[in-house]
Design a protein around this motif. Structure first.
Motif, mmCIF file in Angstrom:
data_model
loop_
_atom_site.group_PDB
_atom_site.id
_atom_site.type_symbol
_atom_site.label_atom_id
_atom_site.label_comp_id
_atom_site.label_asym_id
_atom_site.label_seq_id
_atom_site.Cartn_x
_atom_site.Cartn_y
_atom_site.Cartn_z
ATOM 1 N N THR A 1 61.505 13.886 3.411
ATOM 2 C CA THR A 1 62.441 13.625 4.492
ATOM 3 C C THR A 1 63.835 13.479 3.890
ATOM 4 O O THR A 1 63.992 13.279 2.677
ATOM 5 N N GLN A 2 64.858 13.551 4.743
ATOM 6 C CA GLN A 2 66.217 13.356 4.239
ATOM 7 C C GLN A 2 66.411 11.938 3.716
ATOM 8 O O GLN A 2 67.179 11.715 2.789
ATOM 9 N N SER A 3 65.711 10.985 4.313
ATOM 10 C CA SER A 3 65.776 9.611 3.817
ATOM 11 C C SER A 3 65.235 9.522 2.397
ATOM 12 O O SER A 3 65.810 8.854 1.536
ATOM 13 N N GLN A 4 64.139 10.230 2.127
ATOM 14 C CA GLN A 4 63.571 10.240 0.781
ATOM 15 C C GLN A 4 64.499 10.946 -0.208
ATOM 16 O O GLN A 4 64.627 10.525 -1.359
ATOM 17 N N ARG A 5 65.147 12.008 0.266
ATOM 18 C CA ARG A 5 66.100 12.719 -0.591
ATOM 19 C C ARG A 5 67.269 11.806 -0.963
ATOM 20 O O ARG A 5 67.688 11.753 -2.112
ATOM 21 N N LEU A 6 67.780 11.104 0.043
ATOM 22 C CA LEU A 6 68.907 10.216 -0.205
ATOM 23 C C LEU A 6 68.499 9.097 -1.163
ATOM 24 O O LEU A 6 69.261 8.734 -2.071
ATOM 25 N N GLU A 7 67.304 8.551 -0.968
ATOM 26 C CA GLU A 7 66.830 7.488 -1.856
ATOM 27 C C GLU A 7 66.724 7.994 -3.289
ATOM 28 O O GLU A 7 67.039 7.283 -4.231
ATOM 29 N N ARG A 8 66.326 9.239 -3.447
ATOM 30 C CA ARG A 8 66.222 9.811 -4.790
ATOM 31 C C ARG A 8 67.613 9.962 -5.421
ATOM 32 O O ARG A 8 67.808 9.636 -6.591
ATOM 33 N N LEU B 1 77.700 8.500 11.541
ATOM 34 C CA LEU B 1 78.966 8.203 10.878
ATOM 35 C C LEU B 1 79.148 9.049 9.625
ATOM 36 O O LEU B 1 80.219 9.621 9.400
ATOM 37 N N PHE B 2 78.106 9.133 8.791
ATOM 38 C CA PHE B 2 78.204 9.849 7.518
ATOM 39 C C PHE B 2 77.745 11.298 7.610
ATOM 40 O O PHE B 2 78.024 12.090 6.707
ATOM 41 N N GLY B 3 77.019 11.649 8.653
ATOM 42 C CA GLY B 3 76.518 13.008 8.798
ATOM 43 C C GLY B 3 75.536 13.082 9.948
ATOM 44 O O GLY B 3 75.185 12.072 10.561
ATOM 45 N N SER B 4 75.076 14.294 10.225
ATOM 46 C CA SER B 4 74.177 14.494 11.361
ATOM 47 C C SER B 4 72.722 14.286 11.021
ATOM 48 O O SER B 4 71.863 14.381 11.902
ATOM 49 N N ALA B 5 72.411 14.018 9.741
ATOM 50 C CA ALA B 5 71.025 13.793 9.343
ATOM 51 C C ALA B 5 70.483 12.544 10.019
ATOM 52 O O ALA B 5 71.165 11.522 10.114
ATOM 53 N N ARG B 6 69.249 12.621 10.472
ATOM 54 C CA ARG B 6 68.569 11.471 11.070
ATOM 55 C C ARG B 6 67.689 10.838 10.004
ATOM 56 O O ARG B 6 66.701 11.435 9.572
ATOM 57 N N LEU B 7 68.043 9.648 9.587
ATOM 58 C CA LEU B 7 67.303 8.993 8.510
ATOM 59 C C LEU B 7 66.380 7.935 9.094
ATOM 60 O O LEU B 7 66.832 6.999 9.738
ATOM 61 N N ALA B 8 65.109 8.106 8.851
ATOM 62 C CA ALA B 8 64.112 7.138 9.320
ATOM 63 C C ALA B 8 63.643 6.298 8.142
ATOM 64 O O ALA B 8 63.766 6.709 6.982
ATOM 65 N N ASP B 9 63.116 5.110 8.422
ATOM 66 C CA ASP B 9 62.593 4.264 7.364
ATOM 67 C C ASP B 9 61.373 4.915 6.727
ATOM 68 O O ASP B 9 60.639 5.641 7.368
#
Length: 213
Positions: free
Chosen positions: A98-105, A205-213
């Motif tokens: 997920t994009q959330s996992q990518r960001l965490e990485r 605010l930072f982008g259109s990505a939807r970040l889920a927990d």
């Protein structure tokens, strides 16, 4: 001695001259970073670097013209270590994440890279301001590279979203610099979760990505 600085065997070792020179250079660069951790750039004379590295003054000046020249080389080594740590984590395929996992990485690899090399991290984040405009410009350039990575993960499509990403990274830079300056590596790593939570709660605010927990 850290693995990044190769200690040569004592006595006659039969190693190629290129290997000896490279090992001496590694020790000098690490010694420069570590000495500045204790005394800062201004308070670190060449003699202190030589003593910590275990090399002669002649060896030092065979490799570097001056303390500033040595700092510049140590700064580039710090950049190399930071980028290697980040790209090692982010260079892997993102398929299935997920994009959330990518960001965490991406964020996690940045914090881990700093924590893994605290002396070089301090040189990169703190001591650079004592050296001059060229080094500061290089640091700014690397920060913008990290902004681009974050913006890509968050799908920052507009100028306003990209500016928000720049603001986010600038705030992160300030926070990690403060923790590196006082040697708070646990506090450095602890930034990861609250920062991710902030981004998850930020909507677009930072982008259109939807970040889920």
């Amino acid at each position: 001695m850290p693995e990044s600085a190769t200690q040569l065997p004592r006595g006659r070792h039969g190693l190629p001259r290129e290997t000896v020179i490279a090992a001496q250079r590694d020790r000098i660069l690490l010694a420069m970073a570590e000495a500045m951790t204790e005394n800062g750039y201004v308070g670190t004379p060449v003699a202190a670097v030589i003593k910590r590295a275990g090399v002669s003054r002649e060896t030092f000046y065979e490799q570097f013209r001056s303390k500033e020249d040595c700092f510049e080389a140590a700064f580039e080594r710090a950049v190399e270590l930071m980028l290697t740590g980040i790209f090692a984590a982010t260079g892997a395929e993102f398929d299935g994440e997920t994009q959330s996992q990518r960001l965490e990485r991406v964020l996690g690899s940045y914090l881990d890279a700093l924590a893994a090399e605290p002396a070089y991290a301090r040189l990169f984040l703190v001591e650079v301001y004592a050296v001059g405009a060229e080094a500061i410009a290089r640091r700014t350039q690397l920060q913008e590279t990290f902004v681009a990575m974050v913006a890509d993960v968050l799908d920052a499509d507009t100028e306003a979203q990209f500016f928000a990403c720049q603001t986010l990274v600038a705030a992160l830079s300030s926070m990690v610099t403060a923790r590196i300056a006082v040697g708070d590596l646990a506090g450095l790593r602890a930034l990861r979760e609250p920062l991710l939570d902030l981004i998850r709660r930020s909507g677009e605010l930072f982008g259109s990505a939807r970040l889920a927990d």
